[in-house]
Design an enzyme around this catalytic site. Structure first.
Site, PDB file in Angstrom:
ATOM      1  N   TYR A 120       0.823  -1.204   0.000  1.00 48.48           N
ATOM      2  CA  TYR A 120       0.000   0.000   0.000  1.00 48.48           C
ATOM      3  C   TYR A 120       0.861   1.261   0.000  1.00 48.48           C
ATOM      4  CZ  TYR A 120      -3.650  -3.288   1.562  1.00 48.48           C
ATOM      5  OH  TYR A 120      -4.515  -4.341   1.682  1.00 48.48           O
ATOM      6  N   ARG A 160     -16.517  -2.027  -2.143  1.00 49.41           N
ATOM      7  CA  ARG A 160     -15.672  -1.014  -2.782  1.00 49.41           C
ATOM      8  C   ARG A 160     -16.466   0.254  -3.080  1.00 49.41           C
ATOM      9  NH1 ARG A 160     -10.873  -3.690  -3.945  1.00 49.41           N
ATOM     10  NH2 ARG A 160     -11.032  -5.944  -4.116  1.00 49.41           N
ATOM     11  N   ALA A 197     -22.727   1.778  -0.621  1.00 47.13           N
ATOM     12  CA  ALA A 197     -22.876   3.044   0.100  1.00 47.13           C
ATOM     13  C   ALA A 197     -24.142   3.736  -0.404  1.00 47.13           C
ATOM     14  CB  ALA A 197     -21.653   3.925  -0.115  1.00 47.13           C
TER      15      ALA A 197
END
Length: 338
Positions: free
Chosen positions: A57, A206, A210
């Site tokens: 990351y 991902r 939402a």
């Protein structure tokens, strides 16, 4: 509300952890570093104590930011990181050789500013190195006191069992959400048999789960959802949107947001499931944390299970390149579409 903590290894943590990938890369440009550090501190202040990162990351920068922002609170944190997927000369590499794993761990310890990593995963299987050899390296690191627990990520049940025959596997990290049910094929049962926690990444799909859902039309050109995840392609995305109608109705029934509902659903799937949603948004950080307070009835879980039946998803989870790097079991419809 008194939230029941969940066990991982010999530690009990808040049921919702924080995935620390997208503060540095993946879904568009990284956060400005002062904002990233502020988000990490806010997470700790809210009560997050399980922080999950990886060597890959930000090419190590996610680990460094955690060390910088939260180093003073190390004793209050459960830190997880990953190896095998790493970087060399600014390029991504895949290397599961024991000596490479051990060197990667030393580098992660320095970036995290700690003497021990609580949970250290093999981020992906290396097809050129037997899983037994890679897990053997993790066992050595446990013996040396460099890591406390061994984990695997994005692997199938067979590799989990093979790895566990060498050394106990404390956690398997897999993508798991209403939209991605692949661990239910075999991994969840193997985890239950072996006493392994299932760390569920991307429990909000991902951003799809939402409200409003993540819209591919607004993604930055560097957002990997545009290139690696076929369900966000325009034609597939349009076909997936109707799935959200039932989620919105259920969220209204429960009295929570769609994201909270999605995370609560993963929590309802077993006491060994620990979701780790990631975010760069402070409002979403608080929303995700509150999901641990949402309780779903068995009837509500069953209704969500049925509505989000795996075959109703339009498009495979990964493109061919992405799928080639994992051994998590696939559904037949994904093979047909892949």
């Amino acid at each position: 509300m008194n939230v029941q903590r969940r066990k991982i290894g010999d530690r009990e943590v808040y049921p919702v952890g924080l995935g620390c990938m997208n503060i540095c890369h993946a879904y568009g440009p990284p956060l400005p570093e002062d904002e990233a550090r502020a988000l990490l501190v806010k997470a700790f202040d809210l009560g997050y104590d399980f922080f999950d990162t990886a060597t890959l990351y930000g090419f190590g920068r996610s680990e460094e930011l955690i060390g910088e922002a939260l180093g003073a609170h190390r004793q209050d944190l459960f830190l997880a990181s990953k190896c095998v997927l790493g970087f060399r000369d600014g390029k991504r590499i895949l290397d599961g050789r024991p000596e490479v794993i051990k060197a990667a761990c030393e580098a992660s310890l320095k970036r995290l500013k700690t003497d021990v990593i609580d949970l250290y995963y093999l981020h992906r299987p290396d097809p050129n190195v037997p899983i037994e050899d890679s897990v053997g390296a993790l066992a050595d690191l446990v013996s040396e006191g460099k890591i406390r627990f061994a984990g695997l990520s994005e692997m199938g049940a067979e590799q989990l069992r093979r790895g566990a025959a060498v050394h106990p596997i404390t956690a398997m990290q897999s993508e798991y959400s209403l939209w991605v049910r692949n661990p239910e094929i075999a991994v969840m049962q193997a985890c239950e048999e072996l006493g392994t926690a299932l760390v569920a990444f991307s429990p909000v799909g991902r951003g799809f789960l939402a409200d409003p859902p993540a819209d591919p039309a607004t993604f930055h050109e560097t957002d990997m959802r545009l290139s690696i995840f076929p369900r966000f392609k325009a034609e597939n995305y349009a076909g997936n949107l109707p799935l959200l109608d039932a989620a919105k109705a259920m969220a209204e029934e429960v009295g929570c947001s769609v994201a909270e509902l999605a995370i609560a659903w993963t929590l309802a799937k077993g006491p060994n499931v620990l979701p780790i949603p990631g975010t760069t948004n402070l409002k979403h950080l608080e929303e995700n944390f509150r999901a641990a307070e949402v309780t779903l009835t068995s009837d509500q879980v069953a209704r969500l299970d049925a509505h989000f039946a795996p075959e109703r998803a339009v498009g495979p989870r990964y493109n061919a390149m992405g799928q080639a790097s994992v051994t998590t079991e696939m559904y037949d419809f994904e093979r047909a579409d892949g």
